[in-house]
Design a protein around this motif. Structure first.
Motif, mmCIF file in Angstrom:
data_model
loop_
_atom_site.group_PDB
_atom_site.id
_atom_site.type_symbol
_atom_site.label_atom_id
_atom_site.label_comp_id
_atom_site.label_asym_id
_atom_site.label_seq_id
_atom_site.Cartn_x
_atom_site.Cartn_y
_atom_site.Cartn_z
ATOM 1 N N VAL A 241 14.961 35.100 74.185
ATOM 2 C CA VAL A 241 14.913 36.138 75.226
ATOM 3 C C VAL A 241 16.190 36.984 75.157
ATOM 4 C CG1 VAL A 241 14.625 36.664 77.674
ATOM 5 C CG2 VAL A 241 13.591 34.584 76.704
ATOM 6 N N ILE A 242 16.033 38.348 75.058
ATOM 7 C CA ILE A 242 17.148 39.300 75.142
ATOM 8 C C ILE A 242 16.728 40.424 76.071
ATOM 9 C CG2 ILE A 242 18.532 40.999 73.885
ATOM 10 C CD1 ILE A 242 18.461 39.226 71.467
ATOM 11 N N SER A 243 17.691 40.874 76.918
ATOM 12 C CA SER A 243 17.413 41.944 77.896
ATOM 13 C C SER A 243 18.346 43.121 77.665
ATOM 14 C CB SER A 243 17.595 41.418 79.327
ATOM 15 O OG SER A 243 16.708 40.343 79.573
ATOM 16 N N LEU A 244 17.809 44.354 77.899
ATOM 17 C CA LEU A 244 18.598 45.593 77.813
ATOM 18 C C LEU A 244 19.064 45.954 79.214
ATOM 19 C CD1 LEU A 244 19.497 48.082 76.043
ATOM 20 C CD2 LEU A 244 17.376 49.176 76.793
ATOM 21 N N HIS A 245 20.385 46.205 79.349
ATOM 22 C CA HIS A 245 20.970 46.503 80.658
ATOM 23 C C HIS A 245 21.688 47.851 80.616
ATOM 24 C CE1 HIS A 245 20.562 42.427 82.596
ATOM 25 N NE2 HIS A 245 20.292 42.141 81.316
ATOM 26 N N LYS A 246 21.566 48.584 81.718
ATOM 27 C CA LYS A 246 22.292 49.850 81.901
ATOM 28 C C LYS A 246 23.205 49.679 83.113
ATOM 29 C CE LYS A 246 21.657 54.551 83.653
ATOM 30 N NZ LYS A 246 20.699 55.563 84.146
ATOM 31 N N ASN A 247 24.519 49.814 82.861
ATOM 32 C CA ASN A 247 25.521 49.647 83.918
ATOM 33 C C ASN A 247 25.311 48.315 84.670
ATOM 34 O OD1 ASN A 247 26.660 52.162 83.295
ATOM 35 N ND2 ASN A 247 25.328 53.221 84.773
ATOM 36 N N GLY A 248 24.958 47.235 83.911
ATOM 37 C CA GLY A 248 24.789 45.900 84.489
ATOM 38 C C GLY A 248 23.421 45.635 85.079
ATOM 39 N N GLU A 249 22.531 46.622 85.079
ATOM 40 C CA GLU A 249 21.203 46.436 85.663
ATOM 41 C C GLU A 249 20.163 46.270 84.556
ATOM 42 O OE1 GLU A 249 20.327 49.666 88.243
ATOM 43 O OE2 GLU A 249 21.950 49.206 89.665
ATOM 44 N N LEU A 250 19.238 45.332 84.798
ATOM 45 C CA LEU A 250 18.193 45.053 83.823
ATOM 46 C C LEU A 250 17.263 46.259 83.676
ATOM 47 C CD1 LEU A 250 16.605 43.051 82.006
ATOM 48 C CD2 LEU A 250 15.356 42.383 84.066
ATOM 49 N N VAL A 251 16.937 46.584 82.402
ATOM 50 C CA VAL A 251 16.002 47.676 82.127
ATOM 51 C C VAL A 251 14.717 47.099 81.529
ATOM 52 C CG1 VAL A 251 15.612 49.862 80.914
ATOM 53 C CG2 VAL A 251 17.897 49.312 81.797
ATOM 54 N N VAL A 252 14.801 46.496 80.344
ATOM 55 C CA VAL A 252 13.629 45.894 79.685
ATOM 56 C C VAL A 252 14.046 44.577 79.040
ATOM 57 C CG1 VAL A 252 12.408 48.068 79.252
ATOM 58 C CG2 VAL A 252 14.069 47.212 77.579
ATOM 59 N N THR A 253 13.019 43.739 78.736
ATOM 60 C CA THR A 253 13.265 42.427 78.132
ATOM 61 C C THR A 253 12.307 42.182 76.975
ATOM 62 O OG1 THR A 253 14.005 41.512 80.261
ATOM 63 C CG2 THR A 253 13.292 39.941 78.568
ATOM 64 N N ALA A 254 12.830 41.510 75.935
ATOM 65 C CA ALA A 254 11.995 41.015 74.832
ATOM 66 C C ALA A 254 11.984 39.493 74.940
ATOM 67 C CB ALA A 254 12.563 41.472 73.495
ATOM 68 N N TRP A 255 10.820 38.896 75.172
ATOM 69 C CA TRP A 255 10.724 37.454 75.497
ATOM 70 C C TRP A 255 9.596 36.846 74.666
ATOM 71 C CZ3 TRP A 255 12.289 35.241 80.704
ATOM 72 C CH2 TRP A 255 12.012 33.875 80.790
ATOM 73 N N CYS A 256 9.894 35.682 74.093
ATOM 74 C CA CYS A 256 8.869 34.925 73.383
ATOM 75 C C CYS A 256 9.254 33.440 73.373
ATOM 76 C CB CYS A 256 8.710 35.426 71.960
ATOM 77 S SG CYS A 256 7.311 34.688 71.100
ATOM 78 N N GLN A 257 8.262 32.563 73.656
ATOM 79 C CA GLN A 257 8.499 31.115 73.631
ATOM 80 C C GLN A 257 7.245 30.413 73.113
ATOM 81 O OE1 GLN A 257 9.621 29.366 77.378
ATOM 82 N NE2 GLN A 257 9.920 27.311 76.505
ATOM 83 N N GLN A 258 7.453 29.562 72.122
ATOM 84 C CA GLN A 258 6.373 28.751 71.585
ATOM 85 C C GLN A 258 6.953 27.495 70.954
ATOM 86 O OE1 GLN A 258 4.636 31.609 68.944
ATOM 87 N NE2 GLN A 258 5.835 30.939 67.171
ATOM 88 N N ALA A 259 6.124 26.443 70.820
ATOM 89 C CA ALA A 259 6.619 25.132 70.402
ATOM 90 C C ALA A 259 7.036 25.115 68.943
ATOM 91 C CB ALA A 259 5.538 24.072 70.642
ATOM 92 N N GLY A 260 6.437 25.882 68.119
ATOM 93 C CA GLY A 260 6.797 25.876 66.716
ATOM 94 C C GLY A 260 6.696 27.258 66.098
ATOM 95 N N TYR A 261 7.028 27.307 64.782
ATOM 96 C CA TYR A 261 6.996 28.546 64.010
ATOM 97 C C TYR A 261 8.047 29.543 64.526
ATOM 98 C CZ TYR A 261 2.583 26.490 62.537
ATOM 99 O OH TYR A 261 1.636 25.625 62.085
#
Length: 308
Positions: A241-261
């Motif tokens: 998980v990584i998030s883009l922030h502007k002046n400390g505020e969350l803008v968008v997030t890239a999130w992915c979680q899975q058991a393998g691969y």
């Protein structure tokens, strides 16, 4: 002349006979009788001679005139033939002149058509040039209006020119970087969210991105576009998980979680930034990402779209 002489002799004889016949016959009549006979005989001879002379003169005149008439006729015939030849030659010359005149007239018409075509082409070129000049004048007026709107002048000083160049350079903003500067490895997980510092720089025009802090600072007011991508190994307990922030505020997030691969989420956004606004990426707590310098997967990029 011969005829006139014969007529004169005949007239004299007639007068003599009249005189003889007018006198009364006397004693000398018998004597004169013989003389009268002789006179009459002579008169007949004279008249015969005159007639023969006149006939000869007539024949001579006819013989003299006849060759002259033939000569005149031959001369007139030759003259008529000569005039016919001259007439034919004149007609030929007239026809040749008419032919040359027609050819010259046709050539003149062709030249006139060619000149007219060139003139039309020249007029079209002139119209196009006028349109271009008009467009350039309009652009010049727009530029002058823009300069006047900012309180400037077309006649700029050296310092003003340098300032404009610096401002133009500030408007050239673009950067791109990957996470690790060497080798390969996993970043995270951490108990708290931490800012990510992308250390391997691909490009950094305008130096708006700081590779020591991982923070991008807007040099001018405008619209910027940012994009980021990440790579992670699948795990049941640790997402990527990584998030883009502007002046400390969350803008968008890239999130992915899975058991393998492996996982490769990404995201991005266009932001209106004021001068001095900051943008950075933050790794979520208890999350992890992986990167390899030889095959960069986790990257961060941004550039100025336009100023406002």
């Amino acid at each position: 002349m011969k005829t006139s002489g014969a007529l004169l002799v005949l007239l004299c004889c007639c007068l003599a006979e009249t005189q003889i016949r007018g006198k009364p016959i006397g004693e000398n009549d018998i004597t004169h009788q013989d003389h009268y006979g002789e006179a009459e005989t002579r008169e007949n001879e004279v008249m015969g001679a005159a007639q023969r002379t006149e006939a000869a003169a007539t024949v001579s005149t006819q013989q003299t005139c006849q060759p002259d008439i033939h000569t005149v006729l031959r001369e007139m015939t030759a003259l008529m033939v000569e005039q016919r030849v001259e007439l034919r030659y004149t007609k030929t010359q007239i026809q040749a002149m008419e032919t040359r005149l027609i050819e010259r007239l046709a050539a003149s018409e062709n030249k006139a058509e060619t000149m007219e075509t060139r003139l039309r082409a020249s007029e079209k070129t002139v119209e196009e040039q006028r349109a271009v000049i008009k467009e350039l004048k309009e652009k010049q007026e727009e530029q002058g209006a823009a300069v006047r709107a900012v309180g400037g002048s077309v006649n700029l000083t050296g310092s003003q020119v340098q300032e404009l160049r610096s401002e133009r350079k500030e408007r050239r903003v673009s950067f791109s970087a990957s996470l690790v500067a060497s080798g390969a490895g996993t970043t995270g997980p951490f108990n708290i969210a931490i800012p990510l510092v992308y250390k391997h720089i691909f490009t950094n025009i305008g130096n708006a991105y700081n590779p020591n802090t991982g923070v991008f600072t807007a040099p001018v007011r405008g619209v910027y576009h940012f994009y980021f991508a990440l790579h992670g190994h699948g795990h049941a307990s640790f997402p990527s998980v990584i998030s883009l922030h502007k002046n400390g505020e969350l803008v968008v997030t890239a999130w992915c979680q899975q058991a393998g691969y492996s996982v490769n989420p990404s995201n991005g956004a266009s932001l209106l930034l004021e001068v001095g606004d900051v943008v950075n990426l933050i790794l979520k707590e208890n999350a992890r990402v992986w990167d390899n310098l030889s095959y960069p997967h986790t990257t961060f990029s941004g550039h100025l779209l336009f100023t406002v």
